[in-house]
Design a protein around this motif. Sequence first.
Motif, PDB file in Angstrom:
ATOM      1  N   ARG A  35     -58.850  77.614 -41.237  1.00 54.86           N
ATOM      2  CA  ARG A  35     -57.932  76.544 -41.641  1.00 54.86           C
ATOM      3  C   ARG A  35     -56.549  76.769 -41.040  1.00 54.86           C
ATOM      4  O   ARG A  35     -55.920  75.830 -40.513  1.00 54.86           O
ATOM      5  CB  ARG A  35     -57.822  76.483 -43.166  1.00 54.86           C
ATOM      6  CG  ARG A  35     -56.845  75.400 -43.658  1.00 54.86           C
ATOM      7  CD  ARG A  35     -56.616  75.495 -45.162  1.00 54.86           C
ATOM      8  NE  ARG A  35     -56.064  76.790 -45.544  1.00 54.86           N
ATOM      9  CZ  ARG A  35     -54.773  77.110 -45.416  1.00 54.86           C
ATOM     10  NH1 ARG A  35     -53.926  76.249 -44.893  1.00 54.86           N
ATOM     11  NH2 ARG A  35     -54.346  78.296 -45.791  1.00 54.86           N
ATOM     12  N   GLN A  36     -56.037  78.007 -41.096  1.00 56.20           N
ATOM     13  CA  GLN A  36     -54.712  78.292 -40.556  1.00 56.20           C
ATOM     14  C   GLN A  36     -54.666  78.040 -39.048  1.00 56.20           C
ATOM     15  O   GLN A  36     -53.693  77.476 -38.531  1.00 56.20           O
ATOM     16  CB  GLN A  36     -54.329  79.742 -40.863  1.00 56.20           C
ATOM     17  CG  GLN A  36     -54.010  80.001 -42.323  1.00 56.20           C
ATOM     18  CD  GLN A  36     -53.807  81.476 -42.601  1.00 56.20           C
ATOM     19  OE1 GLN A  36     -54.542  82.324 -42.105  1.00 56.20           O
ATOM     20  NE2 GLN A  36     -52.801  81.798 -43.402  1.00 56.20           N
ATOM     21  N   ALA A  50     -56.633  76.041 -37.322  1.00 57.60           N
ATOM     22  CA  ALA A  50     -56.769  74.595 -37.094  1.00 57.60           C
ATOM     23  C   ALA A  50     -55.442  73.882 -37.313  1.00 57.60           C
ATOM     24  O   ALA A  50     -55.054  73.000 -36.536  1.00 57.60           O
ATOM     25  CB  ALA A  50     -57.843  74.029 -38.024  1.00 57.60           C
ATOM     26  N   GLU A  51     -54.715  74.272 -38.369  1.00 61.89           N
ATOM     27  CA  GLU A  51     -53.413  73.652 -38.635  1.00 61.89           C
ATOM     28  C   GLU A  51     -52.423  73.968 -37.522  1.00 61.89           C
ATOM     29  O   GLU A  51     -51.620  73.119 -37.133  1.00 61.89           O
ATOM     30  CB  GLU A  51     -52.869  74.126 -39.981  1.00 61.89           C
ATOM     31  CG  GLU A  51     -53.606  73.539 -41.182  1.00 61.89           C
ATOM     32  CD  GLU A  51     -52.981  73.975 -42.493  1.00 61.89           C
ATOM     33  OE1 GLU A  51     -52.074  74.826 -42.475  1.00 61.89           O
ATOM     34  OE2 GLU A  51     -53.420  73.472 -43.540  1.00 61.89           O
ATOM     35  N   ALA A  52     -52.480  75.190 -37.004  1.00 55.38           N
ATOM     36  CA  ALA A  52     -51.563  75.565 -35.931  1.00 55.38           C
ATOM     37  C   ALA A  52     -51.828  74.750 -34.671  1.00 55.38           C
ATOM     38  O   ALA A  52     -50.910  74.419 -33.919  1.00 55.38           O
ATOM     39  CB  ALA A  52     -51.694  77.058 -35.631  1.00 55.38           C
ATOM     40  N   TYR A  53     -53.096  74.400 -34.427  1.00 57.37           N
ATOM     41  CA  TYR A  53     -53.455  73.625 -33.248  1.00 57.37           C
ATOM     42  C   TYR A  53     -53.516  72.129 -33.515  1.00 57.37           C
ATOM     43  O   TYR A  53     -53.826  71.341 -32.618  1.00 57.37           O
ATOM     44  CB  TYR A  53     -54.811  74.103 -32.707  1.00 57.37           C
ATOM     45  CG  TYR A  53     -54.696  75.292 -31.800  1.00 57.37           C
ATOM     46  CD1 TYR A  53     -54.556  75.131 -30.426  1.00 57.37           C
ATOM     47  CD2 TYR A  53     -54.693  76.580 -32.311  1.00 57.37           C
ATOM     48  CE1 TYR A  53     -54.438  76.217 -29.585  1.00 57.37           C
ATOM     49  CE2 TYR A  53     -54.572  77.680 -31.475  1.00 57.37           C
ATOM     50  CZ  TYR A  53     -54.442  77.483 -30.115  1.00 57.37           C
ATOM     51  OH  TYR A  53     -54.316  78.562 -29.284  1.00 57.37           O
ATOM     52  N   LEU A  54     -53.251  71.740 -34.748  1.00 59.44           N
ATOM     53  CA  LEU A  54     -53.241  70.335 -35.131  1.00 59.44           C
ATOM     54  C   LEU A  54     -54.583  69.664 -34.850  1.00 59.44           C
ATOM     55  O   LEU A  54     -54.650  68.530 -34.354  1.00 59.44           O
ATOM     56  CB  LEU A  54     -52.107  69.581 -34.409  1.00 59.44           C
ATOM     57  CG  LEU A  54     -50.694  70.132 -34.637  1.00 59.44           C
ATOM     58  CD1 LEU A  54     -49.686  69.367 -33.801  1.00 59.44           C
ATOM     59  CD2 LEU A  54     -50.309  70.094 -36.107  1.00 59.44           C
ATOM     60  N   GLU A 100     -60.252  71.146 -39.263  1.00 56.14           N
ATOM     61  CA  GLU A 100     -60.811  72.475 -39.492  1.00 56.14           C
ATOM     62  C   GLU A 100     -62.232  72.578 -38.948  1.00 56.14           C
ATOM     63  O   GLU A 100     -62.623  73.607 -38.391  1.00 56.14           O
ATOM     64  CB  GLU A 100     -60.798  72.793 -40.984  1.00 56.14           C
ATOM     65  CG  GLU A 100     -61.254  74.209 -41.308  1.00 56.14           C
ATOM     66  CD  GLU A 100     -61.081  74.569 -42.777  1.00 56.14           C
ATOM     67  OE1 GLU A 100     -61.581  75.622 -43.185  1.00 56.14           O
ATOM     68  OE2 GLU A 100     -60.439  73.777 -43.508  1.00 56.14           O
ATOM     69  N   SER A 124     -46.513  75.645 -36.062  1.00 51.43           N
ATOM     70  CA  SER A 124     -46.942  74.435 -36.751  1.00 51.43           C
ATOM     71  C   SER A 124     -47.797  74.876 -37.919  1.00 51.43           C
ATOM     72  O   SER A 124     -48.300  75.990 -37.958  1.00 51.43           O
ATOM     73  CB  SER A 124     -47.740  73.499 -35.822  1.00 51.43           C
ATOM     74  OG  SER A 124     -48.878  74.141 -35.310  1.00 51.43           O
ATOM     75  N   GLY A 125     -47.953  74.022 -38.914  1.00 52.93           N
ATOM     76  CA  GLY A 125     -48.675  74.408 -40.115  1.00 52.93           C
ATOM     77  C   GLY A 125     -47.956  75.534 -40.829  1.00 52.93           C
ATOM     78  O   GLY A 125     -46.731  75.632 -40.815  1.00 52.93           O
ATOM     79  N   ASP A 126     -48.734  76.440 -41.465  1.00 57.04           N
ATOM     80  CA  ASP A 126     -48.096  77.537 -42.189  1.00 57.04           C
ATOM     81  C   ASP A 126     -48.179  78.841 -41.414  1.00 57.04           C
ATOM     82  O   ASP A 126     -47.963  79.920 -41.954  1.00 57.04           O
ATOM     83  CB  ASP A 126     -48.737  77.705 -43.577  1.00 57.04           C
ATOM     84  CG  ASP A 126     -50.213  78.060 -43.492  1.00 57.04           C
ATOM     85  OD1 ASP A 126     -50.759  78.066 -42.374  1.00 57.04           O
ATOM     86  OD2 ASP A 126     -50.817  78.325 -44.543  1.00 57.04           O
TER      87      ASP A 126
END
Length: 382
Positions: A125-126, A128-132, A135, A176-178
């Motif tokens: 999840r982390q 995926a969020e960083a790569y926008l 998931e 990006s993301g957390d």
Amino acid sequence: MDEALLRSLTPSVLGILVRRGADFAAAEDAVQEALVEAVRVWPADPPRDPKGWLVTVAWRKFLDATRADTARRRREDLVDEEPAPGPVPGTDDTLRLYFLCAHPSLTPSSAVALTLRAVGGLTTRQIAEAYLVPEATMAQRISRAKRTVSGVRFDRPGDVATVLRVLYLVFNEGYSGDVDLAAEAIRLTRQLAAAFDHPEVAGLLALMLLHHARRATRTAPDGTLVPLAEQDRARWDTASIAEGVGVLQTALARDRLGEYQAQAAIAALHADAPTAEETDWVQIVEWYDELVRLTDSPVVRLNRAVAVGEADGPRAGLAALAALDDTLPRHTAVAAYLHERADDLPTAARLYAEAARKAPNLAERDYLTRQAARLNTRGRHA
């Protein structure tokens, strides 16, 4: 729950399972299950030996999966070989995992994702969020990468240049993301530098530290880009600059120059200048000459044209630019800047507007559009 501790233990636990005979994909799945179990159990019952606990639980998870997988009966003999509980050997497998995750059969994006998962200890999840990306998309990418390297043995030296390219890609993803991927890349490169004595590893670490030191000043509060010459140098992280320069000097003293050391030397010269006007552009051009010799990269030649324009005047910069392919990314933006420096404002305004249309992201497009508008306004009031 000490998340940093879990992430720091992940590569060594994974390496132990692989050395015991688990293939990479199955071992990585088992380690992830053990991490989930740790999050559930440790707050109420913290183990005396966190690494040993994770190894024991991960190995049992792997054995459970092996027993359930009838298609892999050839591994059933591993069930009877479970080591007795006790202290875990202190072997550091992080370096091996770096080289495995940077296997040449992987695409750059897959290598980066696998490195973040296996060595960085980040969740799907982390990442995926960083790569926008969704998931599920990232899970498929990681799964394919794990299958690709599952049969690869740890009996050959890896290609350090590939590992460094992967870490550089992680760093350039930024934030990006957390997950702060720039900070994560620095953390991973520190690990590699501690395990692997190589001047280019040190050069990459220095480059990351010197670039990261300017991070807080790269954008205005409203998110607009702030070019290097206009950044508030009083807000640069002097501790990171000092560390980066120290790491770089040690690497350069070994007289085995590589591209990351040369890039770091350029970043150090920018960091050393009290003001933009005091930048030693002549020396920067010399370092770009070294980079051209090392890489023969068109992008390096483009950046060198900017430096030549600062050191020898905009006309010299434009002459250097004329030798390059005008389809290069950011070629038009560089031409606009050099034409403005040469006081050819109509041409500069036109090129800024053209560069804005080609910009790879919204922030650059907005910046270049504002530059074109500024020059057009000046032209109307001239």
